[in-house]
Write an enzyme that holds these catalytic residues in place. Structure first.
Site, PDB file in Angstrom:
ATOM      1  N   GLY A 134       0.851  -1.075   0.056  1.00  0.00           N
ATOM      2  CA  GLY A 134      -0.012  -0.118   0.044  1.00  0.00           C
ATOM      3  C   GLY A 134       0.854   1.426  -0.012  1.00  0.00           C
ATOM      4  O   GLY A 134       1.556   1.462  -0.981  1.00  0.00           O
ATOM      5  N   LYS A 205       2.735  -9.969  -4.133  1.00  0.00           N
ATOM      6  CA  LYS A 205       3.503  -9.030  -3.716  1.00  0.00           C
ATOM      7  C   LYS A 205       5.127  -9.481  -3.473  1.00  0.00           C
ATOM      8  O   LYS A 205       6.093  -8.778  -3.807  1.00  0.00           O
ATOM      9  CB  LYS A 205       3.295  -8.495  -2.289  1.00  0.00           C
ATOM     10  CG  LYS A 205       1.548  -7.526  -2.799  1.00  0.00           C
ATOM     11  CD  LYS A 205       1.190  -7.317  -1.446  1.00  0.00           C
ATOM     12  CE  LYS A 205      -0.319  -6.511  -1.817  1.00  0.00           C
ATOM     13  NZ  LYS A 205      -1.135  -6.492  -0.630  1.00  0.00           N
TER      14      LYS A 205
HETATM   15  P1  NDP Z   1     -12.207  -1.302  -6.963  1.00  0.00           P
HETATM   16  O1  NDP Z   1     -12.886  -2.635  -7.127  1.00  0.00           O
HETATM   17  O2  NDP Z   1     -12.620  -0.309  -5.691  1.00  0.00           O
HETATM   18  O3  NDP Z   1     -12.255  -0.277  -7.963  1.00  0.00           O
HETATM   19  C1  NDP Z   1     -11.883  -1.019  -9.327  1.00  0.00           C
HETATM   20  C2  NDP Z   1     -12.562  -0.004 -10.328  1.00  0.00           C
HETATM   21  O4  NDP Z   1     -12.369  -0.271 -11.812  1.00  0.00           O
HETATM   22  C3  NDP Z   1     -14.218   0.514 -10.155  1.00  0.00           C
HETATM   23  O5  NDP Z   1     -14.273   1.945 -10.518  1.00  0.00           O
HETATM   24  C4  NDP Z   1     -14.476  -0.290 -11.413  1.00  0.00           C
HETATM   25  O6  NDP Z   1     -15.619   0.597 -12.197  1.00  0.00           O
HETATM   26  C5  NDP Z   1     -13.583  -0.323 -12.580  1.00  0.00           C
HETATM   27  N1  NDP Z   1     -13.608  -1.420 -13.483  1.00  0.00           N
HETATM   28  C6  NDP Z   1     -13.747  -2.504 -13.251  1.00  0.00           C
HETATM   29  N2  NDP Z   1     -13.737  -3.173 -14.603  1.00  0.00           N
HETATM   30  C7  NDP Z   1     -13.351  -2.164 -15.328  1.00  0.00           C
HETATM   31  C8  NDP Z   1     -13.536  -2.166 -16.848  1.00  0.00           C
HETATM   32  N3  NDP Z   1     -13.498  -3.227 -17.648  1.00  0.00           N
HETATM   33  N4  NDP Z   1     -13.207  -0.961 -17.293  1.00  0.00           N
HETATM   34  C9  NDP Z   1     -13.349   0.225 -16.705  1.00  0.00           C
HETATM   35  N5  NDP Z   1     -13.445   0.144 -15.652  1.00  0.00           N
HETATM   36  C10 NDP Z   1     -13.474  -0.928 -14.945  1.00  0.00           C
HETATM   37  O7  NDP Z   1     -10.669  -1.733  -6.666  1.00  0.00           O
HETATM   38  P2  NDP Z   1      -9.822  -1.016  -5.796  1.00  0.00           P
HETATM   39  O8  NDP Z   1      -9.657   0.606  -5.843  1.00  0.00           O
HETATM   40  O9  NDP Z   1      -9.709  -1.489  -4.283  1.00  0.00           O
HETATM   41  O10 NDP Z   1      -8.210  -1.701  -6.402  1.00  0.00           O
HETATM   42  C11 NDP Z   1      -7.837  -1.361  -7.788  1.00  0.00           C
HETATM   43  C12 NDP Z   1      -6.369  -1.913  -7.951  1.00  0.00           C
HETATM   44  O11 NDP Z   1      -5.466  -1.241  -6.672  1.00  0.00           O
HETATM   45  C13 NDP Z   1      -6.530  -3.275  -7.754  1.00  0.00           C
HETATM   46  O12 NDP Z   1      -5.319  -3.590  -8.634  1.00  0.00           O
HETATM   47  C14 NDP Z   1      -5.920  -3.672  -6.210  1.00  0.00           C
HETATM   48  O13 NDP Z   1      -5.387  -4.778  -6.180  1.00  0.00           O
HETATM   49  C15 NDP Z   1      -4.886  -2.539  -5.944  1.00  0.00           C
HETATM   50  N6  NDP Z   1      -4.918  -2.064  -4.719  1.00  0.00           N
HETATM   51  C16 NDP Z   1      -5.830  -1.723  -3.784  1.00  0.00           C
HETATM   52  C17 NDP Z   1      -5.691  -1.397  -2.399  1.00  0.00           C
HETATM   53  C18 NDP Z   1      -6.990  -1.207  -1.659  1.00  0.00           C
HETATM   54  O14 NDP Z   1      -6.536  -1.153  -0.435  1.00  0.00           O
HETATM   55  N7  NDP Z   1      -7.962  -1.075  -1.913  1.00  0.00           N
HETATM   56  C19 NDP Z   1      -4.346  -1.315  -1.937  1.00  0.00           C
HETATM   57  C20 NDP Z   1      -3.186  -1.651  -2.968  1.00  0.00           C
HETATM   58  C21 NDP Z   1      -3.421  -1.928  -4.282  1.00  0.00           C
HETATM   59  P3  NDP Z   1     -17.144   0.503 -11.426  1.00  0.00           P
HETATM   60  O15 NDP Z   1     -16.799   1.511 -10.268  1.00  0.00           O
HETATM   61  O16 NDP Z   1     -17.969   1.236 -12.244  1.00  0.00           O
HETATM   62  O17 NDP Z   1     -17.543  -0.650 -10.805  1.00  0.00           O
HETATM   63  N1  HSE Z   2      -6.189  -6.539  -0.439  1.00  0.00           N
HETATM   64  C1  HSE Z   2      -4.588  -5.995   0.001  1.00  0.00           C
HETATM   65  C2  HSE Z   2      -4.558  -5.964   1.312  1.00  0.00           C
HETATM   66  C3  HSE Z   2      -4.784  -4.495  -0.724  1.00  0.00           C
HETATM   67  O1  HSE Z   2      -5.509  -6.408   2.013  1.00  0.00           O
HETATM   68  O2  HSE Z   2      -3.404  -5.899   1.697  1.00  0.00           O
HETATM   69  C4  HSE Z   2      -3.514  -3.875  -0.498  1.00  0.00           C
HETATM   70  O3  HSE Z   2      -2.765  -4.458  -1.554  1.00  0.00           O
END
Ligand code: NDP
Ligand code: HSE
Length: 440
Positions: A134, A205
């Protein structure tokens, strides 16, 4: 100079966090980067859904492909997650000469070799600080801050959801499913939360960390992966009695024979700082030959902590956009033509200490039989606890800590112990690491 125009793929937890941080800290970010950074376009799955983080100046639609092909976009930030369609979109952005920032560890761990090769060919950057731990700048620390070291091993709590679940179960006695639901509601968990609890996210990771630490290609398929699903409150309590905490660790270690890549629950002495990293916090302990141990700690998930890493990557990209591609920091820390082919060791060849728990018949000689099986295989016992029998019970829990031994040897010993008539059921085994200067 005109602002750098960013296109966001995804406006979920991290996407909205990124928009918020870029907006709130716009002045400071521009002073650092040398130019303003503006999100001008975003693509989502459901463009009809209202999104409070979206303000004037950001156009939102459902066409991710059009965004990566839009000539007005300088940098594409991929925050969709998963490998499909993220891989295609990232490769398409690279092909069009756009720099990419991503938080997607699955994409980097599984397709990073292909993505970096394409980026190298096209002379663009792919930055991925948010993909590991993160908000902790661990990629930057390993790739740049520790560049003078031979990295010996890396051990980290690198999944916030698992650590949050383990902490709440231990401290508040809450149920697994209940805590997982809260992690999902807070936006910590992956779209498929089994990735968190089965260790797959941590393995993604670890793949990235090991590659940057040792200069080896990304090899997700070689990581031994075990999640937290089979841990019991009983084992956590016995570990505590013996002076240990149970943490879900990713461990990458360089040995004479090859590289260990493993993710599993681990007993750690409770006096270690990393043993006291709780909740959604992550920590990565790195042992360098020159610097010794260094520890990196911070929020491992969540909207703004992750956005902190995404925005730092954007600043890095903007600062070096005009630099000669040959003079940029290599994606995987080592020059692409200088990656080493150290073999990844099978789990049977990995050496660790062990916590063992078994249910044994409460009669003289049983402990001696167990000790004989271990002794015959050169496995030395460090500590033993035998519990009182519960009312009406013929069997008691016997808990042993052993010294270090190869996993293959321990597998043989466990098979022999489980075949003893006084031993009921299977033996619970949790690996134990002291994480001291020798990494033993
Ligand atoms: P979310 O599920 O909250 O958001 C995903 C977003 O992608 C949504 O806005 C969704 O649209 C959009 N989306 C999905 N499919 C498509 C598509 N085919 N075309 C366009 N848009 C699309 O995910 P997160 O924000 O939690 O995670 C995003 C990335 O960050 C992932 O790779 C995750 O592993 C990584 N990550 C997440 C962390 C966390 O704390 N959440 C921490 C570190 C890394 P809609 O809103 O319309 O559904
Ligand atoms: N799902 C992941 C976690 C998000 O819980 O650590 C951060 O990469």
């Amino acid at each position: 100079m005109r602002p750098v125009r960013v296109g966001l793929l995804g406006l979920g937890t991290v996407g909205c966090g990124t928009v918020t941080v870029l907006r709130r800290n716009a002045d400071e970010i521009a002073r650092r980067a040398g130019r303003a950074i503006e999100v001008v376009r975003a693509a989502v799955r459901d463009p009809a859904r209202p999104r409070p983080c979206v303000t004037e100046g950001i156009s939102v639609d459902g066409d991710a492909r059009a965004l990566v092909e839009d000539p007005a976009i300088d940098v594409v930030v991929e925050l969709i997650g998963g490998t499909d369609p993220a891989r295609e979109l990232v490769l398409a952005a690279i092909e069009r000469g756009k720099h990419v920032v991503t938080a997607n560890k699955a994409l980097i761990a599984l397709h990073g070799n292909e993505v970096f090769e394409a980026a190298q060919r096209r002379g663009v950057m792919v930055a991925f600080e948010a993909a590991v731990a993160g908000g902790i700048p661990i990629i930057k620390a390993l790739r740049e801050g520790l560049a003078g070291n031979r990295i010996l091993w890396v051990a980290g709590i690198i999944n916030g959801t698992s650590n949050f679940i383990l902490t709440e179960m231990r401290d508040a006695g809450r149920e697994f499913a209940d805590v997982l639901a809260e992690a999902q509601a807070r936006g910590y968990a992956e779209a498929d939360p089994t990735f968190d609890v089965e260790g797959i996210d941590a393995a993604h990771k670890l793949t990235i960390l090991a590659s940057i630490a040792f200069g080896i290609p990304l090899q997700f398929e070689r990581v031994y992966t075990e999640g937290i699903g089979r841990l019991t409150a009983e084992d956590v309590a016995y570990a505590g009695e013996l002076g240990y905490r149970v943490k879900h660790l990713g461990i990458a270690r360089r040995t004479e024979e090859g590289v260990e890549l493993r993710v599993h629950p681990t007993l750690i002495p409770e006096r270690r700082l990393i043993a006291n990293v709780d909740g959604v916090m992550n920590a990565v302990l790195v042992m360098g030959d020159a610097v010794g141990p260094t520890l990196y700690y911070g929020a491992g998930a969540g909207a703004e902590p992750t956005a902190s890493a995404v925005v730092a990557d954007l600043v890095d990209v903007v600062r070096t956009m005009t630099a000669d591609p040959g003079n940029r920091v290599p994606h995987l820390a080592f020059q692409p033509d200088a990656l080493a082919d150290h073999p990844v060791l099978p789990m049977e060849a990995v050496e660790t200490a062990y916590y063992l728990r078994m249910e044994v018949e409460d009669r003289p000689g049983v402990l001696a039989e167990v000790a004989r099986i271990l002794g015959e295989r050169g496995i030395s016992i460090e500590a033993v606890i035998q519990k009182e029998p519960r009312a009406g019970e013929t069997h008691v829990p016997l808990i042993l800590l052993t010294h270090r031994v190869r996993e293959g040897r321990m597998n043989e010993a466990l098979a022999a112990i489980e075949a003893l008539p006084p031993v009921r059921g299977s033996v619970t085994r949790i690996r134990l690491e002291t994480l001291d200067a020798g990494g033993q």
